[in-house]
Every structure is written in structure tokens, then in C-alpha cells.
Design a protein around this motif. Sequence first.
Motif, PDB file in Angstrom:
ATOM      1  N   ASP A   1     -12.510  -5.227  28.610  1.00 26.10           N
ATOM      2  CA  ASP A   1     -13.660  -4.406  28.988  1.00 26.10           C
ATOM      3  C   ASP A   1     -14.866  -5.318  29.261  1.00 26.10           C
ATOM      4  OD1 ASP A   1     -15.744  -2.673  29.233  1.00 26.10           O
ATOM      5  OD2 ASP A   1     -15.430  -1.630  27.336  1.00 26.10           O
TER       6      ASP A   1
ATOM      7  N   GLN B   1     -17.807  -4.516  30.176  1.00 28.25           N
ATOM      8  CA  GLN B   1     -19.050  -4.006  29.584  1.00 28.25           C
ATOM      9  C   GLN B   1     -19.188  -4.493  28.138  1.00 28.25           C
ATOM     10  OE1 GLN B   1     -21.252  -0.148  30.299  1.00 28.25           O
ATOM     11  NE2 GLN B   1     -19.913   0.489  28.638  1.00 28.25           N
ATOM     12  N   GLU B   2     -18.076  -4.456  27.419  1.00 29.14           N
ATOM     13  CA  GLU B   2     -18.148  -4.892  26.020  1.00 29.14           C
ATOM     14  C   GLU B   2     -18.453  -6.393  25.947  1.00 29.14           C
ATOM     15  OE1 GLU B   2     -14.732  -4.265  23.421  1.00 29.14           O
ATOM     16  OE2 GLU B   2     -15.671  -5.711  22.054  1.00 29.14           O
TER      17      GLU B   2
ATOM     18  N   THR C   1     -22.833  -5.284  34.234  1.00 25.03           N
ATOM     19  CA  THR C   1     -21.583  -4.518  34.349  1.00 25.03           C
ATOM     20  C   THR C   1     -21.517  -3.809  35.705  1.00 25.03           C
ATOM     21  OG1 THR C   1     -21.782  -4.142  31.985  1.00 25.03           O
ATOM     22  CG2 THR C   1     -20.088  -2.895  33.115  1.00 25.03           C
TER      23      THR C   1
ATOM     24  N   TYR D   1     -18.841  -4.394  38.852  1.00 27.18           N
ATOM     25  CA  TYR D   1     -18.107  -3.252  39.408  1.00 27.18           C
ATOM     26  C   TYR D   1     -18.304  -3.179  40.925  1.00 27.18           C
ATOM     27  CZ  TYR D   1     -17.101   1.526  40.715  1.00 27.18           C
ATOM     28  OH  TYR D   1     -16.616   2.642  41.367  1.00 27.18           O
TER      29      TYR D   1
ATOM     30  N   GLN E   1      -9.625   3.934  37.113  1.00 24.14           N
ATOM     31  CA  GLN E   1     -10.533   4.209  35.991  1.00 24.14           C
ATOM     32  C   GLN E   1     -11.558   5.255  36.394  1.00 24.14           C
ATOM     33  OE1 GLN E   1     -12.299   0.643  33.952  1.00 24.14           O
ATOM     34  NE2 GLN E   1     -11.395  -0.400  35.683  1.00 24.14           N
TER      35      GLN E   1
ATOM     36  N   ASN F   1     -16.934   4.886  29.997  1.00 25.33           N
ATOM     37  CA  ASN F   1     -15.639   4.405  29.484  1.00 25.33           C
ATOM     38  C   ASN F   1     -15.477   2.896  29.612  1.00 25.33           C
ATOM     39  OD1 ASN F   1     -14.813   7.154  29.149  1.00 25.33           O
ATOM     40  ND2 ASN F   1     -14.632   7.204  31.379  1.00 25.33           N
ATOM     41  N   GLY F   2     -16.574   2.190  29.818  1.00 30.85           N
ATOM     42  CA  GLY F   2     -16.478   0.746  29.990  1.00 30.85           C
ATOM     43  C   GLY F   2     -15.919   0.394  31.368  1.00 30.85           C
ATOM     44  N   LEU F   3     -15.659  -0.889  31.589  1.00 32.74           N
ATOM     45  CA  LEU F   3     -15.151  -1.361  32.888  1.00 32.74           C
ATOM     46  C   LEU F   3     -13.997  -2.334  32.620  1.00 32.74           C
ATOM     47  CD1 LEU F   3     -15.589  -1.513  36.001  1.00 32.74           C
ATOM     48  CD2 LEU F   3     -17.013  -3.521  35.575  1.00 32.74           C
ATOM     49  N   ILE F   4     -12.794  -1.849  32.830  1.00 34.49           N
ATOM     50  CA  ILE F   4     -11.622  -2.681  32.532  1.00 34.49           C
ATOM     51  C   ILE F   4     -11.325  -3.583  33.741  1.00 34.49           C
ATOM     52  CG2 ILE F   4      -9.196  -2.679  31.780  1.00 34.49           C
ATOM     53  CD1 ILE F   4     -11.201  -1.420  29.776  1.00 34.49           C
TER      54      ILE F   4
END
Length: 581
Positions: free
Chosen positions: A262, A264-265, A387, A391, A556, A570-573
Motif C-alpha cells: 500500500d 499510501q501507508e 499518493t 496514482y 481497486q 482503501n489505500g493504493l496497492i
Amino acid sequence: MGIIALTYNFVNASSSKASMKKGGWKCPPRGFVKLNVDASFDLDLLKGTMGAVLRDDKGRFIAGGNGKTDYCADVIMAEALAVKFGLNLAQRAGCNHLIINSDNLEYSSYRRSRSRSKNPAALPINWPIIHMFPSLLVNVHNLLDYFTLVLAGNGHNFRAHGPPGTGMRFFVTCDPANIRHIFTTNYTNFPKGTEFVAIFDIMGDSLFNVDGARALRPRVKIHTVLSSPRLVASMEACCRDKVVNNLLPLFCHMASTNALFDMQELMSRFMFDLATTALFSVDPGLLSIDMPSMDIAVAMDTVMRWLNIGPERMLGAAHTVLRVFVAKMIERRNIDKVHVSNDEEQEGVDILSSYINDPDFADYDFLCAGLIGLMLALRDTVRTTLTWIFYNLAQNPDIVATIRNELLPIALQKAPTGAGAMVIFEPEEIKSLVYLRATLYETLRLYPPAPLERKTVATEDIMPSGHKVHAGDTVFVSIYSMGRMRDVWGENCLDYNPHRWLSKDGNTLRYVPSHKFLSFNSGPRICPGKDIAVMQMKIIIATVLWNFDVEVLEGQSIRPKSSCILQMENGLIVKLKKRQA
Ligand code: HEM
């Protein structure tokens, strides 16, 4: 009702006798699924029904459903809810590549970004605000898009009121002329107000929460601190070293193990470490391969509530975690001070050292609240923007190629060194890169980390748009919506296009006034950390993009979280590939 109409249309369209009427149902392109939604709305009852049907590229039925809305303010809201209903249906049916057909002209026209329509969209009746109407429960998680929809159809402004008897009035705007009035020309008449302070009470009486004369000294102080060449140089060096010593090795590891993670994390961990280093000269090491727990970072997320929503118990616990952390940092510094003989050495290396001996900040709670505010300002804004940049760049390989072209002459000067043969860009080398800066601004235009500003009206006033506001009214300024208005940003306002920021020859940035590009705020409250933030983001983006390809996992659901900071729900995987030098 909606589902009956849709099914009827579908049966008719599927019949062998069916003829193709102009604008009738058409199969979606290969590989796509078409979602048709329809809604009905009863103006007397303020209720609606909706239906949705999914069909594949051969016109075959996949799924359908219908539902009711217990409260619906107007026809646009009915159609927006029908779209939401259809999207949920598509998600449950596992359909990702969607084409959406909705026949509500106002709603569709917004989706096509036709702002300031000649036939203004109907205004919401009793527009929903928290604690007031059930309809808020429907809209609160989508408030930014809802505002954008209504603002686009109503000349960039609308007024609304609370339930009868409350006397609550709201004015919502994204009109640049009004924004200049609110933030600059008549800004003393638009303080943040008590509701804002109640939402962000963790920041106490610090600069972030106060207005007028009480804000003057703290504001002068932070502007002085953040423009100190010594501090800026130290923050640049910290960011550069953190990229080289932590981010790149971690990314190399992720690339070599082909790991999904992720982004974002990771950006959150990175910026937390960087924020505490800048503030306290302490790096807690959240950005490392073993991913230590992030209690303090989670507490920071909890305090950033959305319109005062959030369980009080969790909030209380988060306050305690943050206060204890900052108290430890101050205590540590007080102990260090005793041991450091040369105060000059300490002065100016981090932000805390500029405050610790200042009599204006001798009040412990005041100092603590201000430092928490700065932690939030330093971490949340930059990690959120980063983030969204990653994306958007993953969807736009041509923009990535242009950034790499801009970096090429610098990269050619240096032979990659060290493990994994990485190219490292020094802050000085990338300072003047125009296209890279344009990409950052373009991201901030569409995804402002603070998407909504809240003000109150001190005394009755008339806006440049002609709207009258009364003492006590709440004003919402939708920065998110402003970036999506055709009249402000042109026909292609929804496109992610850094070129819009460049002069004709592409060598310089166009001047855009801050009342039009409000992501860093405008007027006396303009963000004093802008240059530092831009510098940090440039270092990170340049180095990551040069050394890695970033691939976003398909399918996603990318949407903003309901928070006062525009994080991804939901974050960015993503997955990384190491580029060959
Ligand atoms: C992408 C990065 C950033 C964005 C988009 C941003 C945006 C903003 C906005 C919109 C405000 C006004 C908030 C309000 O009044 O409600 C603000 C204020 C502020 N920002 Fe930033 N910020 C960023 C980074 C930073 C950084 C890195 C720092 C510190 C180094 C910082 C320090 C501050 C301070 C101290 C204020 C309060 C100014 C005042 O009230 O007079 N910001 N920022």
C-alpha cells in the motif's frame, strides 16, 4: 418503478422486432459492462425509487436490482443515489470495466463537467448537514462530489438551511471572486468560528484554530521559522537522506520480491518520520522493512474528523496518545538542553528548538497544541498528495516519460553508484524543474489535501456573486470542487494535464492566482510550508520515478475517504519494477 422502466426498455430492445431508435441502448465496447441506472423522485414525499441493470458487451443481462430512498432532496440527488446503487451492484457482481448510462440531464451534464449550466440544477431542499437529516447519511460519504455536482449546476454558489426552527444557514461556494473576498479582501469578516475549533480541539488555541489579533504573533513566528535558510537546508538534507537510506532500499526490496504493497501507508510512514525529524530531531523509524506499529500515526488519523463525526471514546484515546508523544519530545529536549553546552549549535536545527526558549510559547498546553498542529500539517498534506501523484502517474505513462526527459540531463551527469545502482537527485539539481512542479500543481488542483474550508460570517455581507450572508452563517469553500469547474479551468477541467500550468514555450510556469488555485490557501492564512512541501515532493517523485516503474494494481476502488484530509479510502496497492540504468 425505476427497475420496471429499465426492464421494459431492455425487453423491448432485445425483441427481434425492436428497431434502433436514435440514442437507444447500445452495446458497450468489448470487455466492458454497461450499467444503466434510472431514478424516480416524488417531490411531495421527498422520496425516490431507483433501479440498475448490468449488461455485457453482447447485450446479455448480468444483474439487476431496485431500491427505495427514504429521503431524497431533489432530482439530482435521486439520480446520484441511483448511480451509487448501480455501482454497488456492479461491485458485488465483480464488474470492473464499466460504462455508466444515466438519463438525468443535470447529473449527466455534471459528469461531463458542464459547469454553470444555463438551466441551473434544482437546489437541494433542506440541504443535509450532520445531526440534521437522514439524507446526510446518504451524502456525507460523498459530500465533495455532491457539492461539486450542485455547484456546477448553480453558477458556483448555493445557499441552504438547516431544519426549521434551528435558524442554521449555509453558503457553499467555489467562485473565485467570492473566494478572494472571503480569504483576502474582507477576510476579517470570515473567521474560522467555534465549530471549526470544536472539530480540531486537539490543536487548542494554536495558530491553526485562532483568528484576528491572536493569530498575529504565532503566524509571524512560524513564517520566520520556516523561512530560516538553516532549517530549510536541514529539512532538504533530511528528506534526501531519508530517500537514500530508507525509501530506496525498501523499494528495492519490494521490487526484488515482486511484492504488492500500500503506497499510501508507506508514504504515511515516510512522512511521519520526516515530520518528527523536522520538528524534534527524532526519527521513529516507521519506514522500515519490518513495518513497526503506528499508534501515533493512527491517533493522528483519528483526530482528523470529518464534520465532527467520530466516536468520542476513540477520539479521547487518540488525544492522549498524541499529547503523551509530544510531551515526551519536549521533555527529551529539556533534558538535552541541560547537556548541550552550546545553545547556538542546537538553535535552528529543528522546529522545536525555535520555540522552546521563546517566552511567547512558555505555556505548555499552547506549545503542545501548536506542535501537534505542525505534525499534522507536515505529515498529512504531503503524504496525501504523494499518493495521488503516484496514482495519476500510473494512469499517464506519457507524463512519466516527460518527467524522465526533464531529469535526463541531470541523470546523465552522474554514474549510478552503490547497491542496486540507484540515481540520486540532489535538492539543488531539481529545484528549477518546471514540468515536475507543474505535475505537482496539477495533482493539488484535482486532489487538494484539504478539500473543504469552513468559515463563519461575523457580520452581514454581500458576496461579489450578489449572495447575501448573515452573521453566524457557515460558509463552506469547496476547494475540491473549484478544481473541477469548467468556467475556472476550461473544457478539459477533469483531465489530468500538467501542461495547463506551463507557458506557451513550456519553459516557465503560468501565474495562477491563489484565489483560483486554493490548495495552499490564500490571503493572510496562506500556507507558510508551501516551498518546503514542494521541495520534499520533488525529491521523492524524481528519485522514485527515475529508478522504478510504479504499477497500480487493477480493479481497486480508488475513492477519497470521508475525512478532512483527502486520503484514499482503501489505500493504493502498487507493485514496483526496478528500471535498468
Ligand atoms: C502539499 C502540502 C501542503 C498543502 C497543500 C498545505 C495546505 C495548507 C492549507 C490549505 C492551509 C490553510 C488551513 C486553514 O487555515 O484551515 C495551510 C496552513 C498552514 N500550513 Fe500548510 N500545506 C502543506 C504543507 C505544509 C507544510 C510542509 C508545513 C510546515 C512545514 C505547513 C504549515 C502550515 C501552517 C503553519 C499553516 C497555518 C497558517 C495560518 O493559519 O496562518 N503546511 N496549509
